[in-house]
Design a protein around this motif. Structure first.
Motif, PDB file in Angstrom:
ATOM      1  N   HIS A 130      -0.059 -21.804  36.180  1.00  0.00           N
ATOM      2  CA  HIS A 130      -0.861 -20.466  36.706  1.00  0.00           C
ATOM      3  C   HIS A 130      -1.545 -19.815  35.434  1.00  0.00           C
ATOM      4  CE1 HIS A 130       1.251 -21.121  40.619  1.00  0.00           C
ATOM      5  NE2 HIS A 130       2.449 -21.419  39.692  1.00  0.00           N
ATOM      6  N   TYR A 131      -1.585 -20.133  34.508  1.00  0.00           N
ATOM      7  CA  TYR A 131      -2.067 -19.381  33.202  1.00  0.00           C
ATOM      8  C   TYR A 131      -4.017 -18.928  33.880  1.00  0.00           C
ATOM      9  CZ  TYR A 131      -3.780 -17.896  28.643  1.00  0.00           C
ATOM     10  OH  TYR A 131      -4.155 -17.115  27.760  1.00  0.00           O
ATOM     11  N   ARG A 132      -4.640 -20.076  34.094  1.00  0.00           N
ATOM     12  CA  ARG A 132      -5.914 -19.636  34.307  1.00  0.00           C
ATOM     13  C   ARG A 132      -6.103 -18.761  35.496  1.00  0.00           C
ATOM     14  NH1 ARG A 132      -6.249 -25.601  36.453  1.00  0.00           N
ATOM     15  NH2 ARG A 132      -5.779 -25.389  38.631  1.00  0.00           N
ATOM     16  N   ASP A 133      -5.104 -18.531  36.337  1.00  0.00           N
ATOM     17  CA  ASP A 133      -5.120 -17.606  37.410  1.00  0.00           C
ATOM     18  C   ASP A 133      -4.819 -16.080  37.082  1.00  0.00           C
ATOM     19  OD1 ASP A 133      -5.940 -19.915  39.029  1.00  0.00           O
ATOM     20  OD2 ASP A 133      -3.742 -20.117  39.598  1.00  0.00           O
ATOM     21  N   LEU A 134      -4.259 -15.790  36.027  1.00  0.00           N
ATOM     22  CA  LEU A 134      -3.835 -14.652  35.501  1.00  0.00           C
ATOM     23  C   LEU A 134      -5.315 -14.052  35.097  1.00  0.00           C
ATOM     24  CD1 LEU A 134      -0.794 -15.313  33.071  1.00  0.00           C
ATOM     25  CD2 LEU A 134      -0.759 -14.545  35.449  1.00  0.00           C
ATOM     26  N   PRO A 135      -5.003 -12.427  35.322  1.00  0.00           N
ATOM     27  CA  PRO A 135      -6.045 -11.749  34.804  1.00  0.00           C
ATOM     28  C   PRO A 135      -5.976 -11.709  33.302  1.00  0.00           C
ATOM     29  CG  PRO A 135      -4.266 -10.158  35.727  1.00  0.00           C
ATOM     30  CD  PRO A 135      -4.093 -11.853  36.230  1.00  0.00           C
ATOM     31  N   GLU A 136      -7.080 -11.204  32.763  1.00  0.00           N
ATOM     32  CA  GLU A 136      -7.220 -11.345  31.047  1.00  0.00           C
ATOM     33  C   GLU A 136      -6.191 -10.118  30.619  1.00  0.00           C
ATOM     34  OE1 GLU A 136      -8.907 -13.147  28.878  1.00  0.00           O
ATOM     35  OE2 GLU A 136      -9.530 -14.343  30.739  1.00  0.00           O
TER      36      GLU A 136
ATOM     37  N   LYS B  58      -3.325 -11.802  28.328  1.00  0.00           N
ATOM     38  CA  LYS B  58      -2.377 -12.609  29.164  1.00  0.00           C
ATOM     39  C   LYS B  58      -1.891 -13.853  28.163  1.00  0.00           C
ATOM     40  CE  LYS B  58      -5.961 -16.022  30.689  1.00  0.00           C
ATOM     41  NZ  LYS B  58      -6.741 -16.453  31.797  1.00  0.00           N
TER      42      LYS B  58
END
Length: 79
Positions: free
Chosen positions: A37-43, A61
């Motif tokens: 899910h890392y790429r879906d997290l906001p910066e 993140k």
């Protein structure tokens, strides 16, 4: 100097082995969930909240990796 100290080997019970297995499984699962899910997290992600539940600090993140790494270090330090 301390060569005459007795060395004890404690036998692990089923509960000991279960807790170790569950601990390693939990930490590995944390790495997997973060990676998925890392790429879906906001910066910027909330890093701290006050007693009322208001966010008072944000972090990158990348800081989310800190939690399973610290857990892993603690577990390895116990062995």
């Amino acid at each position: 100097m301390h060569h005459d100290r007795p060395k004890y080997r404690l036998r692990k019970t089923f509960l000991d082995r279960f807790i170790e297995f569950f601990t390693f499984l939990t930490i590995i699962s944390a790495f997997i969930v973060i990676a998925l899910h890392y790429r879906d997290l906001p910066e910027l992600v909330p890093a701290h909240m006050d007693l009322s539940g208001n966010v008072d600090r944000y972090d990158s993140k990348d800081m989310i990796w800190l939690f399973p790494v610290v857990g892993w270090v603690i577990v390895l330090g116990m062995y």
